[in-house]
Enzyme design. Structure first.
Site, PDB file in Angstrom:
ATOM      1  N   GLU A 198       0.877  -1.173   0.000  1.00  0.00           N
ATOM      2  CA  GLU A 198       0.000   0.000   0.000  1.00  0.00           C
ATOM      3  C   GLU A 198       0.910   1.217   0.000  1.00  0.00           C
ATOM      4  O   GLU A 198       1.551   1.516   1.008  1.00  0.00           O
ATOM      5  CB  GLU A 198      -0.898  -0.023   1.237  1.00  0.00           C
ATOM      6  CG  GLU A 198      -1.953   1.059   1.269  1.00  0.00           C
ATOM      7  CD  GLU A 198      -2.831   0.959   2.502  1.00  0.00           C
ATOM      8  OE1 GLU A 198      -3.064   1.999   3.140  1.00  0.00           O
ATOM      9  OE2 GLU A 198      -3.262  -0.163   2.839  1.00  0.00           O
TER      10      GLU A 198
ATOM     11  N   CYS B 214      -1.463   9.483   2.579  1.00  0.00           N
ATOM     12  CA  CYS B 214      -1.232   8.976   1.224  1.00  0.00           C
ATOM     13  C   CYS B 214      -2.416   9.269   0.318  1.00  0.00           C
ATOM     14  O   CYS B 214      -2.273   9.344  -0.904  1.00  0.00           O
ATOM     15  CB  CYS B 214      -0.938   7.477   1.255  1.00  0.00           C
ATOM     16  SG  CYS B 214      -2.250   6.490   2.016  1.00  0.00           S
TER      17      CYS B 214
END
Length: 474
Positions: free
Chosen positions: A231, A265
């Site tokens: 991720e 993010c």
């Protein structure tokens, strides 16, 4: 023993944690313990494993304020935001249980006299590498479904948030979870390399930068039988169309780009606007709103909206990227500035990069939003896709047809329409395309990569065909 690294409070600079990097021998002992424990843990019924997770959930609830305070001190988040992180961790237990019921369901069918069965097995010993920005929630998002599936865990927190990792381990130690099921090691780059390359691991679950994820992909390319879930970051676009409620657009932009001081993010990095008089009004109102944002330490009263970046170095990196964009012909509309409060305190910035000679396609992990002006909606989508990343993408528009077109054409794993891009739910999938992930979405879908389906053809007794083959006859 002299400590290898320390972390200090973002409130008063007091020592929060100090310790040493886990040695290679220490890593080896931890892997062996986790592998030995896996034999019995994997046989434990799912319902019993869930009871241990409920004990941990109770510990999170009982220690919510103290855990949130620690995260605020170590990361710099305002206390109100850290409490939302603990809330997400608490909810993860029930969400994971629901995900198992929905997605990990054993199958049985009959094919004549043969029973066809599909069941699920855990992988074994899984390493979890946690990031600093959500030092509790993001690793917890891997750990909970992995434990529920029957894996054993070795957790390495970010070297920037070791105290949070220790507190997390302490709460597990207060449950009845068997020793060796959940394990913690501490350290930086060398410790991470030592653990990720250990032959005893059966997989690694990683949240962090693209550069580290790329190195892990190279490392695991020689062992295709091991699980690797990545991720990673993004250069995320937010396309804004002309809408009636200007304040709503400003709110969504600020929440998308600047919450957690841009250290998410999922945060918007590029604001894509149609070149128009309305867009000029929007930018003017956006700048006025940014000037009103309260920035300060977590213990400031009243609480700030934004805290510091994780380090002085992180703040300097944002300034370097801003100057690089200016050098490439970018126009600063609102410069980032270091505050007198401290060298890691930085104000949000806006920079118009429409006329840049080239674009910097990298994740700027801080509060710097790039503006790109386009001629129309078709060009806006092309511009949004003009990146090697594909984590999140947002659209502010009153047109349902534009949203349908956006959904169809945009190349990102998490989409938002008229809501902040940073509000992804654990009850949906969360994962990126292209350089933002390796097609292992987490959140509700994390249960998918925490076990593997096994097919089985079964009969209580050996079966002969109705017609005996010639080669079997006497």
């Amino acid at each position: 023993m002299k400590p290898d690294f320390k972390t200090f409070s973002k409130c008063d600079n007091s020592l929060l944690w100090e310790g040493v990097n886990t040695s290679i021998d220490g890593i080896d002992r931890t892997v062996k313990l986790a592998k030995t424990t896996f034999k019995e843990w994997s046989k434990t019924p799912l319902s019993e494993r869930f009871l241990y997770l409920q004990q941990f959930q109770d510990k999170l609830i009982a220690n919510k304020d103290s855990f949130a305070k620690l995260i605020s001190e170590e990361v710099g988040k305002p206390f109100w935001e850290s409490k939302t992180e603990i809330d997400a961790m608490i909810r993860k237990i029930d969400i994971s249980a629901a995900a198992f019921k929905t997605r990990i369901t054993p199958l049985k069918k009959k094919n004549g006299k043969i029973a066809l069965s599909t069941f699920f097995k855990p992988h074994g010993v899984l390493a979890v590498f946690g990031p600093f920005n959500f030092p509790g929630h993001l690793p917890n998002g891997h750990i909970i479904p992995a434990l529920l599936a029957g894996n054993t865990i070795i957790f390495k927190p970010s070297e920037k948030t070791p105290a949070t990792g220790e507190f997390y381990k302490k709460l597990w130690d207060e449950t009845d979870l068997p020793k060796g099921v959940f394990n913690l090691i501490q350290g930086g780059k060398e410790t991470g390399q030592g653990l990720s390359s250990h032959n005893g691991l059966d997989g690694l679950l990683f949240t962090g930068s693209f550069n580290v994820g790329k190195e892990l992909s190279k490392l695991y390319s020689n062992t295709p039988g091991k699980l690797l879930a990545l991720e990673m970051g993004g250069n995320n676009p937010l396309v804004v169309r002309e809408i009636q409620e200007l304040n709503a657009a400003v709110f969504i932009i600020i929440q998308s780009a600047f919450i957690t001081t841009g250290q998410r993010c999922s945060a918007a990095r590029r604001l894509i606007l149609q070149d128009s008089e309305w867009s000029e009004y929007l930018i003017e109102k956006l700048i006025k709103a940014i000037h009103k944002i309260k920035i300060g330490p977590p213990n400031q009263i009243p609480e700030p909206f934004l805290g510091p970046l994780i380090s002085d170095e992180a703040a300097q990196n944002v300034l370097k990227i801003e100057q690089k964009l200016i050098h490439l012909n970018g126009k600063s509309l609102l410069p980032c500035e270091i505050l007198k409060t401290g060298k890691s305190y930085i104000t949000p910035g806006l920079i118009d990069v429409t006329s840049c000679n080239e674009r910097i396609d990298e994740e700027c992990f801080g509060p710097l939003l790039q503006i790109v002006r386009v001629k129309n909606f078709d060009e806006a989508i092309d511009e949004a896709n003009h990146t090697n990343y594909g984590l999140t993408a947002g659209l502010i528009s009153q047109s349902n047809s534009e949203w349908q077109e956006f959904q169809h054409r945009i190349k990102a794993g998490v989409l938002s329409w008229n809501v902040p891009m940073t509000g992804a739910s654990s009850e949906s999938s969360f994962g990126g395309l292209k350089n933002s992930g390796n097609l292992r979405p987490s959140a509700f879908f994390a249960v998918d990569y925490c076990s593997t389906p096994i097919a089985s053809s079964e009969s209580y007794t050996p079966i002969l065909p109705s017609s005996t083959p010639e080669w079997l006859k006497d």
